[in-house]
Design a protein around this motif. Sequence first.
Motif, mmCIF file in Angstrom:
data_model
loop_
_atom_site.group_PDB
_atom_site.id
_atom_site.type_symbol
_atom_site.label_atom_id
_atom_site.label_comp_id
_atom_site.label_asym_id
_atom_site.label_seq_id
_atom_site.Cartn_x
_atom_site.Cartn_y
_atom_site.Cartn_z
ATOM 1 N N LYS A 187 0.818 -1.209 0.000
ATOM 2 C CA LYS A 187 0.000 0.000 0.000
ATOM 3 C C LYS A 187 0.853 1.260 0.000
ATOM 4 C CE LYS A 187 -3.729 2.351 2.493
ATOM 5 N NZ LYS A 187 -4.633 2.321 3.669
ATOM 6 N N ARG A 188 1.927 1.261 0.791
ATOM 7 C CA ARG A 188 2.783 2.438 0.885
ATOM 8 C C ARG A 188 3.416 2.752 -0.483
ATOM 9 N NH1 ARG A 188 5.506 4.355 5.495
ATOM 10 N NH2 ARG A 188 5.058 2.380 6.537
ATOM 11 N N VAL A 189 3.893 1.706 -1.159
ATOM 12 C CA VAL A 189 4.534 1.891 -2.464
ATOM 13 C C VAL A 189 3.514 2.353 -3.494
ATOM 14 C CG1 VAL A 189 5.802 0.749 -4.320
ATOM 15 C CG2 VAL A 189 6.278 0.153 -1.942
ATOM 16 N N TYR A 190 2.361 1.684 -3.544
ATOM 17 C CA TYR A 190 1.345 2.004 -4.549
ATOM 18 C C TYR A 190 0.852 3.438 -4.387
ATOM 19 C CZ TYR A 190 -2.756 1.626 -7.528
ATOM 20 O OH TYR A 190 -3.686 1.826 -8.514
ATOM 21 N N GLU A 191 0.575 3.831 -3.161
ATOM 22 C CA GLU A 191 0.068 5.178 -2.929
ATOM 23 C C GLU A 191 1.114 6.228 -3.290
ATOM 24 O OE1 GLU A 191 -1.297 5.280 1.090
ATOM 25 O OE2 GLU A 191 -3.242 4.358 0.603
ATOM 26 N N PHE A 192 2.383 5.938 -3.011
ATOM 27 C CA PHE A 192 3.421 6.907 -3.349
ATOM 28 C C PHE A 192 3.542 7.065 -4.862
ATOM 29 C CE2 PHE A 192 7.772 8.115 -4.409
ATOM 30 C CZ PHE A 192 7.867 9.305 -3.701
ATOM 31 N N LEU A 193 3.498 5.964 -5.598
ATOM 32 C CA LEU A 193 3.656 6.026 -7.044
ATOM 33 C C LEU A 193 2.477 6.699 -7.736
ATOM 34 C CD1 LEU A 193 5.107 2.465 -7.791
ATOM 35 C CD2 LEU A 193 6.357 4.633 -7.788
ATOM 36 N N THR A 194 1.312 6.675 -7.119
ATOM 37 C CA THR A 194 0.109 7.193 -7.772
ATOM 38 C C THR A 194 -0.377 8.506 -7.165
ATOM 39 O OG1 THR A 194 -1.286 5.829 -6.311
ATOM 40 C CG2 THR A 194 -0.683 4.906 -8.452
ATOM 41 N N ALA A 195 0.268 8.993 -6.111
ATOM 42 C CA ALA A 195 -0.169 10.226 -5.453
ATOM 43 C C ALA A 195 0.675 11.404 -5.921
ATOM 44 C CB ALA A 195 -0.068 10.069 -3.941
ATOM 45 N N GLY A 196 0.295 12.592 -5.473
ATOM 46 C CA GLY A 196 1.097 13.769 -5.770
ATOM 47 C C GLY A 196 0.927 14.264 -7.195
ATOM 48 N N SER A 197 1.887 15.065 -7.633
ATOM 49 C CA SER A 197 1.823 15.671 -8.951
ATOM 50 C C SER A 197 1.961 14.619 -10.049
ATOM 51 C CB SER A 197 2.932 16.717 -9.105
ATOM 52 O OG SER A 197 3.006 17.169 -10.439
ATOM 53 N N SER A 198 1.130 14.734 -11.070
ATOM 54 C CA SER A 198 1.182 13.788 -12.185
ATOM 55 C C SER A 198 2.310 14.103 -13.148
ATOM 56 C CB SER A 198 -0.153 13.798 -12.937
ATOM 57 O OG SER A 198 -0.400 15.101 -13.464
ATOM 58 N N THR A 199 3.067 15.172 -12.893
ATOM 59 C CA THR A 199 4.159 15.556 -13.785
ATOM 60 C C THR A 199 5.530 15.168 -13.236
ATOM 61 O OG1 THR A 199 4.385 17.769 -12.797
ATOM 62 C CG2 THR A 199 2.812 17.518 -14.613
ATOM 63 N N GLU A 200 5.581 14.606 -12.031
ATOM 64 C CA GLU A 200 6.855 14.263 -11.402
ATOM 65 C C GLU A 200 7.277 12.825 -11.689
ATOM 66 O OE1 GLU A 200 6.615 16.941 -7.301
ATOM 67 O OE2 GLU A 200 5.853 14.885 -7.318
ATOM 68 N N ILE A 201 8.543 12.628 -11.925
ATOM 69 C CA ILE A 201 9.113 11.284 -11.887
ATOM 70 C C ILE A 201 9.172 10.865 -10.431
ATOM 71 C CG2 ILE A 201 11.191 9.920 -12.303
ATOM 72 C CD1 ILE A 201 11.790 11.768 -14.668
ATOM 73 N N ARG A 202 8.741 9.651 -10.134
ATOM 74 C CA ARG A 202 8.713 9.186 -8.747
ATOM 75 C C ARG A 202 9.439 7.844 -8.657
ATOM 76 N NH1 ARG A 202 4.926 12.457 -6.381
ATOM 77 N NH2 ARG A 202 4.706 11.212 -4.518
ATOM 78 N N PHE A 203 10.181 7.657 -7.574
ATOM 79 C CA PHE A 203 10.891 6.392 -7.379
ATOM 80 C C PHE A 203 10.766 5.942 -5.934
ATOM 81 C CE2 PHE A 203 13.936 9.885 -6.929
ATOM 82 C CZ PHE A 203 14.490 9.638 -5.683
ATOM 83 N N TYR A 204 10.811 4.638 -5.745
ATOM 84 C CA TYR A 204 10.734 4.030 -4.416
ATOM 85 C C TYR A 204 11.725 2.874 -4.394
ATOM 86 C CZ TYR A 204 8.641 2.398 -0.026
ATOM 87 O OH TYR A 204 8.435 2.042 1.278
ATOM 88 N N GLU A 205 12.657 2.915 -3.464
ATOM 89 C CA GLU A 205 13.751 1.937 -3.403
ATOM 90 C C GLU A 205 13.863 1.366 -2.001
ATOM 91 O OE1 GLU A 205 16.155 -0.516 -4.034
ATOM 92 O OE2 GLU A 205 16.747 0.790 -5.699
#
Length: 301
Positions: A187-205
């Motif tokens: 849930k933490r990963v999914y929400e981070f990848l799909t939340a926030g600005s739709s114009t930002e590159i997002r990464f989770y490691e």
Amino acid sequence: MKKHNTFLFSFAICLLALLAGCKSAPEPEAADPLALIDRDAALYLYIPVQSHLPFVTSTLIRMTGMNEKDAERIASRTEAVYIAEETSKKRQLFQLSAKGSYPLKYVTKALVPEYGWLPQVTEKLSLPHAYYKNPQTQIEVALPSSSNALVSYQVEPQLALYEESLEADNTPDPAPVANAMPEGFDKRVYEFLTAGSSTEIRFYERKADAFLQNMLGTDLKLPLKSVAGTLANAKKTDSEYDAKVMLQVADATPAKIKALVAGLKIALFPMPAKIQQTGTEYITISDISLSKSAFSKLLLQ
């Protein structure tokens, strides 16, 4: 973290014949691209392509040697790219799932033996799915719908996820939820990848130390659970990203976080970074820049 310089090459070859501009009916059914990657990878990356067309185009050119016009056409057909990756002693994982508009009737014209692609058909899934394999690079490509493109060293697990996604969508639900999280996703990963600005590159490691060493140039060993961050186009220059990194501290205590903040300020000096505690277990590093060429090199490694 090890990066692959073949995923966009394969993706590009797959789409080169799709540049005529024709549109086909969206058959078969499209799936959430994020539902078509591994649920337990070490690294996740999201690129909203239309907000980063120059970067995606230049990366395509550098990876494949194709001309600028073809690279621009491929990028223009793609809305978003998700990548799941892990390189460890236990497994080598690389999966790409793209969302876009890909006329399926042109696929067979692009993925042919004379260009190194051999047609394959799945045997273990409930339905047969066509895919293509390049024996030289070991890359496999599949387009299960005109909106989904998959690239992997073993694409069948992604096609299995595609089947599962469609089955879940067709299951009667008295209270359907729009954009529901795929089953099994953190849930933490999914929400981070799909939340926030739709114009930002997002990464989770999840393997934070290796990532920080590559991105920030520091070998400071930190007791971290994960590192996540965003890259936005810088307002002052076209050659840089405004970066923000969030460090999740393992077994966080006020004293531990205070010591880590102090250590990071020393390790990153003279970088003009803002380093502060956010919440009970996070340290946020902001006001830093990352050159687009440096990020591209991370992808090309």
